[in-house]
Design an enzyme around this catalytic site. Structure first.
Site, PDB file in Angstrom:
ATOM      1  N   ASP A  44      24.417  16.035  -4.235  1.00 22.00           N
ATOM      2  CA  ASP A  44      25.699  15.267  -4.658  1.00 22.00           C
ATOM      3  C   ASP A  44      25.877  15.841  -5.919  1.00 22.00           C
ATOM      4  OD1 ASP A  44      27.647  13.448  -5.290  1.00 22.00           O
ATOM      5  OD2 ASP A  44      26.722  12.073  -3.852  1.00 22.00           O
ATOM      6  N   SER A  80      29.977   5.742  -2.151  1.00 21.73           N
ATOM      7  CA  SER A  80      30.429   5.933  -3.512  1.00 21.73           C
ATOM      8  C   SER A  80      31.054   4.959  -4.274  1.00 21.73           C
ATOM      9  CB  SER A  80      31.758   6.981  -3.289  1.00 21.73           C
ATOM     10  OG  SER A  80      32.067   7.630  -4.360  1.00 21.73           O
ATOM     11  N   HIS A 138      28.322  15.000  -1.570  1.00 22.91           N
ATOM     12  CA  HIS A 138      28.919  13.645  -1.942  1.00 22.91           C
ATOM     13  C   HIS A 138      29.007  12.869  -0.425  1.00 22.91           C
ATOM     14  CE1 HIS A 138      29.697   9.811  -3.898  1.00 22.91           C
ATOM     15  NE2 HIS A 138      31.100   9.956  -3.405  1.00 22.91           N
TER      16      HIS A 138
END
Length: 707
Positions: free
Chosen positions: A653, A578, A685
């Site tokens: 995601d 991320s 995600h």
């Protein structure tokens, strides 16, 4: 004598054997949250002024804070008999008073009188009900079904509050993508006469194309995803009157794309207080609205910033003086507690100093003492303090080094202190509010005591300009030999609202880092500027230029690593997910001479493709900050790519959409740069469950083969 020697020898041998157990990848990934997770006290909470309760041996047990005496309140079998259910274990519960117990399980709620052994009332929600919010006072549960809001009552009736849900209209759910401390969309009033709720209109936001590839024919499953600089959703706050059935919307006015956060009811239910933030997120107003008319009564105060204002906590009204409230704000650069009156006048700044209040635990009966969690002594710790409201003097109540979290008894006489430290997996202490008495009521065993682990050390460095301390953690390989050279894997996150290095259990290391250490790697992590619990200046230093100072700080950590004689300078890798994936790309592409191998998971590649609430806070709009967006766009550094790089992305995601990886891969193809890529179908995600073992095997193997 000989027998004693033999016993001692066998003990030493057994100890040595225990300490040679190696951590497997499954231990490190799956076991971290299951069989290698420390035991804890289930259901621990205050029952009344003197007693706290917890689950033990399939029963709810009460313990006296004064005497330590224990008594079984109700067993699982008794609960099943009383409620007419077949619970396999004690369900989620909370105390409404000394005798009334609220149970909840699978969309059903029971209020049980423990003394009389009967159900006072129960509420069952329909299938598909979500976001349930229980009102003890009015005996109802407000909930959502699809995109509409309902209220289910104890008499078995249900009322539909909204009927416009769908086609871009969402009622009673979180808004602004859960930013600004928002964790729900339903706000029951103190006495249960009203239900306030968010109404989100996202019909103007373009559908983002996600696809379910697991269907017989791939199906289009779009989501609303407002990107930085584009049109945002519009949010209003409705107030439903339980008695009249009428809904009044607060007149929050224009522009319609502002943010409504930190909703708080006044004790008399006549007004609602709310922090309102402009789209630019640099100007906040605390506004008060009349519940009956929806009119704005007043603006109590405002906060502005050259970077951003981020209200995270609703106001808390005084129980001694209903015309005063407490507010946790970073207006002076650090999170501190302020007392205001309802005219918006500052009555008192209660806490002060270059440290953060991380939580308000409550007050004593006269509100002369405030109990808080804070970082006064050390930003790597979280401790419990008692604050004299008049003088501001603080006394530390949690004395052991570590990360502590407190729960104050109703009469503020005791606190339950749940904490961990480097060598303490989990402990719960009962401490007196005067700081004189303490006793341990629970201590977890160490679930990884039998494993041979690399040495875990903390390190403190300076930013390049010498202005700030940077805190890091590194783990040495098992059977470390200082005469040898070892490769390093840097694990990075580095984004706002994060802190990877603390003085909690094992200095908050991930078991995967211990696994890599068992495979002969040094595992290193550092918290750069932009991360939490270091004050506003430390956090906002990254504003409009994400990745720049953070990369500089991470390289301070690398410089430290290169100064160690046992680090192999030619074998340094980096991994993150991320924001950490974004930082992985920054480090790999801006310092190809240092990082031989990198694995970027779910990476932000171009902040103009990230969502509005988070993206614009830290970068402003693309049209306002074109240079900042250009410098933080990772495709602009593809020409520097050398060595091995893998990108990994979840196909579903909704946080960092797949478009980021696709854009990066396309640029690599255009520039004839080789890069590896792996996608996880059905996963959003984060890759969770047993598939996460597959993920971390993929990551680990990439380092084994290339570093």
């Amino acid at each position: 004598m000989r027998r004693s020697i033999v016993i001692l020898f066998l003990f030493v041998q057994a100890f040595a054997f225990a300490q040679t157990k190696q951590m497997s990848l499954e231990d490190a990934v799956y076991g971290r949250y299951t069989y290698l997770y420390p035991e804890s006290m289930t259901g621990l909470q205050w029952m009344d002024d003197e007693h706290f309760s917890f689950v033990e041996d399939k029963s709810i047990v009460a313990e006296s804070a004064k005497t330590g005496e224990k008594d079984t309140v109700v067993s699982l079998d008794e609960l099943n008999e009383i409620a007419g259910t077949k619970f396999k274990s004690i369900p989620s519960y909370s105390w409404l008073c000394e005798t009334d117990l609220l149970l909840s399980s699978a969309n059903k709620y029971w209020v049980v009188d423990i003394d009389q052994k009967h159900v006072e009332f129960q509420i069952e929600l329909p299938n598909g009900a979500e976001n349930a919010n229980f009102s003890e006072e009015a005996r109802f549960v407000a909930f959502t079904q699809k995109d509409d809001l309902y209220v289910a009552f104890a008499d078995g009736t249900t009322k539909q509050i909204t009927n416009d849900g769908g086609n871009g209209i969402v009622n009673g759910q979180t808004v602004h993508r859960n930013e600004f401390g928002i964790s729900g969309g339903i706000f029951n009033s103190p006495e249960g006469n009203f239900v306030a709720f968010y109404r989100k209109d996202e019909s103007m936001v373009k559908d983002y194309p996600l696809v379910d590839f697991m269907a017989r024919e791939a199906e289009y499953t779009p989501v609303k995803y407002p990107m930085a600089g584009m049109e945002s959703h519009h949010v209003t706050l409705g107030v439903y009157n339980i008695e009249t059935g009428k809904t009044t919307f607060l007149k929050t006015g224009e522009p319609l794309d502002h943010f409504l956060t930190n909703v708080a009811w006044s004790p008399d239910e006549k007004t609602i207080y709310m922090a309102e933030l402009n789209r630019e997120q640099n100007h906040m107003q605390l506004n008060c609205y009349d519940v009956t008319t929806g009119d704005k009564v007043k603006t109590l105060f405002e906060e502005t910033s050259d970077s951003y204002v981020e209200p995270l906590y609703p106001i808390q009204f005084s129980k001694v003086n209903p015309n005063e409230f407490y507010y946790l704000s970073r207006r002076d650069g650090w999170f501190h507690v302020y007392k205001y009156n309802t005219d918006g006048e500052l009555v008192q700044k209660i806490t002060k100093g270059e440290w953060e209040v991380t939580k308000m635990l409550g007050f004593d009966a006269n509100e002369k003492s405030l109990f808080i969690e804070a970082t006064i002594d050390d930003p790597l710790q979280n401790n419990i303090y008692k604050v004299d409201v008049k003088s501001g003097k603080t006394v530390r109540l949690s004395l052991e080094t570590g990360v502590h979290g407190g729960t104050l008894s109703p009469d503020a006489t005791y606190l339950l202190d749940s904490w961990s430290a480097k060598e303490v997996a989990g402990k719960v202490d009962l401490i007196s509010a005067n700081g004189k008495d303490k006793r341990t009521i629970f201590e977890s065993g160490d679930p990884i005591k039998d494993y041979q682990l690399g040495e875990n050390r903390l390190v403190s460095l300076k930013t390049k300009d010498g202005k700030y301390d940077l805190h890091g953690r590194f783990i040495l390989p098992v059977d470390f030999d200082p005469a040898k050279k070892y490769p390093v894997v840097v694990y990075v996150y580095g984004g706002p609202h994060s802190q990877l290095v603390t003085k909690g259990w094992h200095n908050q290391a991930r078991w995967w880092q211990y696994y890599m250490a068992s495979q002969g790697y040094i595992a290193f992590t550092l918290d750069n500027r932009g991360t939490s619990n270091r004050g506003r200046a430390f956090e906002t230093a990254i504003h409009r230029n994400l990745g720049i100072l953070a990369t500089e700080d991470q390289m301070q950590g690398v410089e430290y690593l290169l100064s160690l004689p046992y680090v192999d300078a030619n074998r340094i890798g980096v991994h993150g997910w991320s924001y950490g994936g974004f930082m992985t790309l920054n480090l790999k592409l801006k310092h190809p001479e240092i990082f031989k191998v990198a694995v970027a998971g779910g990476p932000v590649v171009d902040w103009s493709m990230y969502e509005i609430m988070y993206g614009e806070r830290y970068m402003d709009m693309p049209q306002e900050n074109p240079e900042g967006y250009k410098k933080s766009d990772m495709t602009n550094y593809v020409e520097n790519l050398e060595g091995k790089l893998m990108l990994i992305h979840g196909v579903q995601d909704e946080t960092v959409v797949m478009q980021h990886s696709m854009k990066f891969l396309r640029e690599c193809v255009k520039q004839n740069k080789q890069v590896d890529f792996f996608a996880y179908p059905v996963h959003p995600h984060n890759v969770r469950g047993k598939d996460r073992v597959h993920l971390m095997e993929k990551v680990s193997q990439y380092f084994f083969e290339n570093l």
